[in-house]
Design a protein around this motif. Structure first.
Motif, PDB file in Angstrom:
ATOM      1  N   VAL A 100       0.861  -1.184   0.000  1.00 23.51           N
ATOM      2  CA  VAL A 100       0.000   0.000   0.000  1.00 23.51           C
ATOM      3  C   VAL A 100       0.898   1.235   0.000  1.00 23.51           C
ATOM      4  N   HIS A 101       0.682   2.110  -0.969  1.00 25.03           N
ATOM      5  CA  HIS A 101       1.487   3.328  -1.048  1.00 25.03           C
ATOM      6  C   HIS A 101       1.015   4.360  -0.028  1.00 25.03           C
ATOM      7  N   ARG A 102       1.913   5.227   0.332  1.00 28.41           N
ATOM      8  CA  ARG A 102       1.554   6.323   1.227  1.00 28.41           C
ATOM      9  C   ARG A 102       0.457   7.169   0.573  1.00 28.41           C
ATOM     10  N   GLU A 103      -0.499   7.607   1.399  1.00 25.02           N
ATOM     11  CA  GLU A 103      -1.659   8.384   0.953  1.00 25.02           C
ATOM     12  C   GLU A 103      -2.530   7.597  -0.023  1.00 25.02           C
ATOM     13  N   ALA A 104      -2.545   6.288   0.148  1.00 26.04           N
ATOM     14  CA  ALA A 104      -3.397   5.459  -0.710  1.00 26.04           C
ATOM     15  C   ALA A 104      -4.876   5.738  -0.474  1.00 26.04           C
ATOM     16  N   ASN A 105      -5.196   6.328   0.680  1.00 24.09           N
ATOM     17  CA  ASN A 105      -6.591   6.711   0.919  1.00 24.09           C
ATOM     18  C   ASN A 105      -7.053   7.778  -0.060  1.00 24.09           C
ATOM     19  N   LEU A 106      -6.096   8.466  -0.687  1.00 25.30           N
ATOM     20  CA  LEU A 106      -6.429   9.468  -1.704  1.00 25.30           C
ATOM     21  C   LEU A 106      -6.197   8.953  -3.118  1.00 25.30           C
ATOM     22  N   THR A 107      -5.137   8.180  -3.293  1.00 20.36           N
ATOM     23  CA  THR A 107      -4.753   7.742  -4.639  1.00 20.36           C
ATOM     24  C   THR A 107      -5.248   6.349  -5.002  1.00 20.36           C
ATOM     25  N   PHE A 108      -5.639   5.555  -3.981  1.00 14.86           N
ATOM     26  CA  PHE A 108      -6.022   4.144  -4.175  1.00 14.86           C
ATOM     27  C   PHE A 108      -4.873   3.334  -4.787  1.00 14.86           C
ATOM     28  N   ASP A 109      -3.645   3.742  -4.520  1.00 15.07           N
ATOM     29  CA  ASP A 109      -2.476   3.107  -5.124  1.00 15.07           C
ATOM     30  C   ASP A 109      -1.987   1.954  -4.245  1.00 15.07           C
ATOM     31  N   GLU A 110      -2.249   0.748  -4.689  1.00 17.68           N
ATOM     32  CA  GLU A 110      -1.785  -0.460  -4.013  1.00 17.68           C
ATOM     33  C   GLU A 110      -1.154  -1.377  -5.043  1.00 17.68           C
ATOM     34  N   SER A 111      -0.125  -2.078  -4.626  1.00 21.54           N
ATOM     35  CA  SER A 111       0.544  -3.004  -5.532  1.00 21.54           C
ATOM     36  C   SER A 111      -0.323  -4.227  -5.812  1.00 21.54           C
ATOM     37  N   ALA A 112      -0.242  -4.693  -7.054  1.00 24.20           N
ATOM     38  CA  ALA A 112      -0.920  -5.946  -7.416  1.00 24.20           C
ATOM     39  C   ALA A 112      -0.289  -7.151  -6.731  1.00 24.20           C
ATOM     40  N   ASP A 113       0.896  -6.968  -6.128  1.00 28.77           N
ATOM     41  CA  ASP A 113       1.504  -8.057  -5.366  1.00 28.77           C
ATOM     42  C   ASP A 113       0.532  -8.576  -4.310  1.00 28.77           C
ATOM     43  N   LEU A 114      -0.194  -7.672  -3.671  1.00 29.01           N
ATOM     44  CA  LEU A 114      -1.036  -8.054  -2.538  1.00 29.01           C
ATOM     45  C   LEU A 114      -2.173  -8.981  -2.954  1.00 29.01           C
ATOM     46  N   THR A 115      -2.907  -8.605  -3.996  1.00 30.20           N
ATOM     47  CA  THR A 115      -4.036  -9.442  -4.406  1.00 30.20           C
ATOM     48  C   THR A 115      -3.566 -10.758  -5.010  1.00 30.20           C
ATOM     49  N   GLU A 116      -2.411 -10.745  -5.682  1.00 27.15           N
ATOM     50  CA  GLU A 116      -1.909 -11.995  -6.239  1.00 27.15           C
ATOM     51  C   GLU A 116      -1.489 -12.953  -5.126  1.00 27.15           C
ATOM     52  N   LEU A 117      -0.860 -12.434  -4.089  1.00 21.35           N
ATOM     53  CA  LEU A 117      -0.452 -13.294  -2.975  1.00 21.35           C
ATOM     54  C   LEU A 117      -1.663 -13.861  -2.239  1.00 21.35           C
ATOM     55  N   ALA A 118      -2.800 -13.177  -2.322  1.00 16.19           N
ATOM     56  CA  ALA A 118      -4.013 -13.684  -1.673  1.00 16.19           C
ATOM     57  C   ALA A 118      -4.533 -14.947  -2.334  1.00 16.19           C
TER      58      ALA A 118
END
Length: 315
Positions: free
Chosen positions: A130-148
């Motif tokens: 999760v990137h900093r200020e993701a609450n504004l940008t919604f910027d999260e790595s696809a690594d997270l959902t793939e690892l799920a």
């Protein structure tokens, strides 16, 4: 019609045939993570480290639209030297294949391909998150959902400290991704030993991680990855004060130059390299070599070679 099926290096085919343990390795560190000539030298050192610790390396990448599990020396050199290598996450794989592109695989893409190839252990440097200020940008790595959704053991030094570490841990929990510290209950921060957060579980040996793999397969209740966080010893980390100053100046530059999306991570890593006069690069190399050694020992302890899905063929 073009055959887009995954191809396999000869050494990975032989490992499958002989039942030898295999460790998956990403290729973005070659094309996007390290400068030349360090990238080619370190890629070779990583593979040798895996061999020295009892497993067979399978560096994953795309050559001319063809996904290869187990790049050979010439292919690794090509990705290290070429100027137009695409950075491939999972969503990019089929498009890049259709365009006959050269590509280096991220954590997400490497995990997905390794799973398709039956490889259960993967070594990398640090995860996206999760990137900093993701609450504004919604910027999260696809690594997270793939690892799920990918049952693989990822040996890493936590998530890159340029990200929001706490939010990333919360997302991993929500997504059902197992997290354990290797011989620690503190989550590392990539360049620094302690990222400032506890983890619930600790595994202390390759054999315990092998038991995790066996238990997950026997229970059949989890489809997600294990993030095994392997911190650097404190004597090998980047000086924390230097780290904090460099991160602060990098984040300021990021805002000034309006860098967003997947350009953020390479921008900040480049800033770390220049601002620390190469010290961060030295730390980065120590991280991936240590993680590769541990991943190889885990693969050897679990006896997990490439499972050999239908379609095994040499490139």
């Amino acid at each position: 019609m073009t055959d887009f099926a995954i191809q396999y290096g000869e050494h990975v085919l032989h490992a499958h045939q002989d039942g030898k343990p295999v460790v998956a390795l990403e290729s973005t560190i070659i094309s996007h993570g390290l400068p030349h000539p360090d990238n080619l030298r370190v890629a070779r050192e990583i593979e040798q480290t895996v061999r020295d610790n009892g497993a067979v390396p399978a560096t994953i990448g795309m050559i001319g639209g063809q996904v290869v599990v187990g790049l050979d020396g010439d292919q690794i050199e090509h990705l290290a030297l070429a100027k137009d290598v695409a950075k491939l996450s999972v969503r990019d794989l089929a498009i890049a294949a259709a365009r006959r592109a050269d590509g280096a695989t991220t954590v997400a893409a490497t995990s997905a391909i390794a799973e398709a190839a039956g490889i259960r252990v993967f070594a990398t440097g640090g995860l996206g998150g999760v990137h900093r200020e993701a609450n504004l940008t919604f910027d999260e790595s696809a690594d997270l959902t793939e690892l799920a959704r990918t049952p693989i053991v990822v040996v890493c030094a936590g998530v890159k400290s340029i990200l929001d570490v706490g939010a990333t841990l919360e997302r991993l929990e929500t997504l059902g991704v197992s997290v354990a510290g290797y011989q620690t209950r503190r989550f590392p921060g990539f360049f620094i030993t302690d990222g400032g957060f506890d983890v619930d579980w600790q595994l202390d040996s390759p054999e315990q991680v092998a038991d995790f793999i066996a238990a997950r397969e026997a229970q059949g209740t989890s489809t997600g990855a294990l993030v095994l966080a392997n911190p650097l010893p404190t004597g090998e980390q980047l000086d924390p004060a230097l780290h904090d100053r460099t991160l602060a100046s990098g984040l300021s530059l990021l805002a000034e130059e309006n860098v967003t999306g997947k350009a953020v991570t390479p921008f900040l890593l480049s800033h770390f390299h220049s601002s620390t006069e190469g010290k961060s690069l030295e730390v980065n190399i120590r991280i991936i070599l240590r993680n590769s050694a541990l991943a190889a020992r885990i693969a050897a302890a679990s006896g997990k070679g490439a499972a050999g899905p239908v379609g095994f063929s040499a490139p």
